[in-house]
Design an enzyme around this catalytic site. Structure first.
Site, PDB file in Angstrom:
ATOM      1  N   ARG A  76     119.914  89.281  40.911  1.00  0.00           N
ATOM      2  CA  ARG A  76     119.562  88.715  39.731  1.00  0.00           C
ATOM      3  C   ARG A  76     120.344  89.330  38.633  1.00  0.00           C
ATOM      4  NH1 ARG A  76     115.152  89.993  42.807  1.00  0.00           N
ATOM      5  NH2 ARG A  76     113.939  88.046  43.431  1.00  0.00           N
ATOM      6  N   LYS A 120     112.482  92.776  39.236  1.00  0.00           N
ATOM      7  CA  LYS A 120     111.231  91.695  39.480  1.00  0.00           C
ATOM      8  C   LYS A 120     110.256  92.285  40.483  1.00  0.00           C
ATOM      9  CE  LYS A 120     110.304  86.884  40.331  1.00  0.00           C
ATOM     10  NZ  LYS A 120     110.990  85.438  40.604  1.00  0.00           N
ATOM     11  N   HIS A 163     121.838  83.061  36.788  1.00  0.00           N
ATOM     12  CA  HIS A 163     120.938  82.986  38.239  1.00  0.00           C
ATOM     13  C   HIS A 163     121.536  81.980  39.226  1.00  0.00           C
ATOM     14  CE1 HIS A 163     117.238  84.525  39.999  1.00  0.00           C
ATOM     15  NE2 HIS A 163     116.900  83.282  40.286  1.00  0.00           N
ATOM     16  N   TYR A 197     116.000  77.124  48.834  1.00  0.00           N
ATOM     17  CA  TYR A 197     117.519  77.042  49.060  1.00  0.00           C
ATOM     18  C   TYR A 197     117.647  76.371  50.237  1.00  0.00           C
ATOM     19  CZ  TYR A 197     117.680  81.062  45.513  1.00  0.00           C
ATOM     20  OH  TYR A 197     117.389  81.777  44.703  1.00  0.00           O
ATOM     21  N   HIS A 224     113.821  88.519  48.758  1.00  0.00           N
ATOM     22  CA  HIS A 224     112.672  87.890  48.410  1.00  0.00           C
ATOM     23  C   HIS A 224     111.440  88.558  49.067  1.00  0.00           C
ATOM     24  CE1 HIS A 224     115.065  84.007  47.267  1.00  0.00           C
ATOM     25  NE2 HIS A 224     115.024  84.803  46.445  1.00  0.00           N
ATOM     26  N   ARG A 235     122.928  83.239  42.305  1.00  0.00           N
ATOM     27  CA  ARG A 235     122.112  83.579  43.241  1.00  0.00           C
ATOM     28  C   ARG A 235     121.807  82.419  43.948  1.00  0.00           C
ATOM     29  NH1 ARG A 235     118.489  87.863  44.659  1.00  0.00           N
ATOM     30  NH2 ARG A 235     116.244  87.407  45.179  1.00  0.00           N
TER      31      ARG A 235
END
Length: 630
Positions: free
Chosen positions: A363, A391, A465, A500, A491, A468
């Site tokens: 990120r 995050k 972003h 994705y 994640h 990513r």
């Protein structure tokens, strides 16, 4: 009620005490009424004073004869210099002539006041603009920005002359404020006791602004709620909550003036607000966010038993719009090729950041806060990149190629020399981490200036972003198992990664074919990518999760790119790291044909070593071809 009491300014006697405190702090050089940069003890002033081109040597506060006002002015500049907000260049160069105009204006206009806070800021600004205009000084300036449509457009703004006075008055009003930070209508995060994990240092967002509420009661309610939410949420998210609730309650004040308390709300007002949102043409996800913020407020009022709570359930599940499954906003290779061909035109640090994010897919906040010493090396000489995920509030480690390792090492050396006291790999001049907007701005400026376009010929708009998304999409589409991509991107859940797992129409057929094909080793053994024991194999794990897997003319090398170039030229068929697939079948058949020709010649001439070598190659190729066609 005078202007000062409206702004909750302390009493005159308390102001006198504050003035005394200011004078106590400004000792030595700072007590002088003329500041000579050649004698200033501030490190940035010492450096700047050596510049032979420096024209503005003095800041002459004695131009203001009002002693009260002069002290406030001096303290304003003293505070900003000695708290790392400004440096000497800001005061002596950027604001040099600006200061003199402001000093002359204040001396002329307010010779008898005991504090600048006696003058309402709007009145002072109007009078100053008039004064500057009569002096022939421009009160606005024109800047240029790249819009979201990648168009260069002029933007009018106040000139430094105007903003300098505004900054001065707001600073002194804040300094004399009668109450806590929570009592103000603008909360400055730098004045709040917030833990580090509540504040993202890569954002410019310093304040939560409660000005503009049409109803004072609802403003106080929202302020109390936002103070509570800061215990759980980030500063930037709470700032968003404040703005969205301001929109809702101002809507109420305009459309339903009779609603003065939360318990008076009914579905009539809520449904009218939902209709308003739907007519704004905003995305379903944005509407969902606004409804969620509203429901969060109502729920909290009920659970914590505040005095004013909704009399009935106001938000229902069906109020939330259906949100289409989000497609990853990846950057097309067509665009990336253009970007990479122009990296030399970017500032060195931005180019380095671009290379890192293309490979690692972190990120933007994680990229900007990379620290010196972020590289880790294992016992085998492989490198990993360690960074903090804002995050997820945790450290994360990913493998990284030796090419990017070299870039980071060069950057570390440069930063250690130029910013020895900063812990960051990409610091600003004050040592804090680079702001996200700087990175985005440089990329989009490059796209505009170098005409980086998409396949439709439109100038491309870079979103940080999207890098990513590009890494996630590319790895999924190249057959890397989803759980590996999940781990690589850091994640928390498979759902975050599943977005994705989308193969676009343009490449659907080709990608499906690639997914179905067999991978065969140099012995002709089939690699089953779905076999748990194979997935657990260390080498195959590396092969799958390495974004830049090494592609050969006749297959793939399972050695990670991080290991560097292969020292065994043209020896792939004898290497256990080699694997191939059906798409390379023509190359293998052609090589087998050439090998058989060479073997015939070697046998005729009785070249024993060549016979052994080519016989082994022939055997390997026959095993590979047999497995691929079987």
């Amino acid at each position: 009620m005078n202007a000062s009491s409206k702004r909750k300014i302390i009493s005159q006697s308390e102001i006198s005490k504050k003035i005394a405190v200011m004078n106590e702090e400004m000792q030595g050089f700072w007590a002088n009424n003329s500041w000579d940069i050649r004698k200033c003890p501030h490190p940035s002033a010492i450096e700047l004073s050596k510049n032979p081109a420096l024209r503005n040597r003095w800041v002459r506060f004695e131009r203001v004869k009002n002693l009260w006002l002069r002290t406030e002015l001096k303290y304003f500049y003293f505070y900003h210099l000695n708290n790392g907000i400004w440096n000497a260049k800001t005061v002596w160069i950027r604001k040099g002539t600006v200061i003199n105009k402001m000093l002359d204006f204040l001396d002329l206009k307010y010779p008898s006041i005991t504090s600048i806070t006696e003058v309402p800021i709007d009145k002072a600004m109007t009078e100053y603009r008039t004064y500057l205009t009569k002096q022939g000084v421009r009160i606005t300036t024109t800047n240029y920005k790249i819009t979201a449509n990648q168009e260069k457009t002029p933007v009018k703004a106040n000139s430094y002359y105007v903003t300098n006075l505004k900054q001065f008055i707001e600073f002194i009003e804040d300094f004399y404020f009668d109450g806590e930070e929570w009592d103000k209508d603008v909360w400055d995060r730098r004045n709040l006791p917030l833990p580090d994990d509540k504040v993202n240092p890569t954002q410019y967002e310093y304040t939560i602004n409660f000005k503009g509420f049409r109803n004072t009661y609802f403003k106080q309610l929202v302020k109390r709620y936002c103070k509570l939410r800061l215990n759980m949420d980030s500063f930037s998210y709470v700032s968003d909550i404040a703005q969205k609730l301001k929109e809702f309650f101002n809507f109420l004040d305009i459309k339903f003036k009779h609603v003065q308390r939360v318990h008076q709300l009914t579905r009539v007002e809520i449904e009218a607000y939902l209709s308003e949102l739907n007519m704004m043409g905003i995305k379903p996800s944005t509407i969902t966010g606004r409804i969620s913020i509203l429901e969060g407020l109502f729920s909290t009022l009920h659970r914590l038993e505040w005095d004013d709570v909704p009399s009935k359930l106001l938000i229902y599940p069906e109020d939330y719009p259906k949100i289409p499954r989000a497609k990853p906003r990846f950057i097309d290779e067509f665009v990336l090729e253009q970007l990479n061909s122009h990296l030399d035109k970017l500032p060195e640090y931005i180019a380095t950041m671009t290379m890192i994010v293309q490979e690692c897919g972190m990120r933007i906040s994680e990229l900007c806060t990379l620290k010196k010493g972020c590289l880790l090396e294992d016992k085998d000489g492989y490198y990993f990149l360690k960074y903090y995920q804002w995050k997820m509030k945790k450290e994360h480690i990913v493998p990284i190629s030796k090419e990017v390792v070299l870039l980071i090492k060069v950057r570390e050396d440069k930063v250690s020399e130029e910013f020895p006291d900063s812990e960051y790999l990409f610091p600003r001049k004050d040592g804090s981490p680079l702001k996200q907007e700087t990175f985005r701005g440089e990329l989009n400026k490059l796209a505009y200036e170098q005409n980086i376009v998409d396949k439709l010929g439109e100038i491309y708009r870079f979103h940080a972003h999207a890098f990513r998304h590009s890494v996630g999409t590319r790895t999924i589409n190249n057959g890397v198992p989803q759980h590996i991509v999940q781990k690589f991107l850091g994640h928390e859940s498979p759902e975050m990664t599943s977005r994705y797992a989308h193969i676009f129409d343009e490449t659907l057929k080709n990608e499906f074919t690639k997914f179905q094909e067999k991978l065969v080793t140099n012995n002709g053994d089939v690699l089953n990518l779905d076999d748990d024991s194979e997935v657990d194999d260390v080498e195959l794990q590396w092969f799958k999760k390495n974004i830049n897997a090494q592609v050969l003319p006749n297959g793939y090398c399972r050695l990670p790119v991080i290991a560097g170039g292969c020292p065994h030229a043209n020896a792939c068929l004898d290497c256990t790291h080699f694997c191939t697939s059906k798409q390379f079948l023509p190359q293998h058949e052609e090589q087998l044909e050439r090998t058989e020709e060479l073997l015939t010649i070697a046998k005729d001439k009785q070249w024993q070593r060549q016979i052994e070598t080519n016989s082994r190659v022939k055997e390997r190729l026959e095993q590979i071809i047999g497995s691929l066609t079987g």
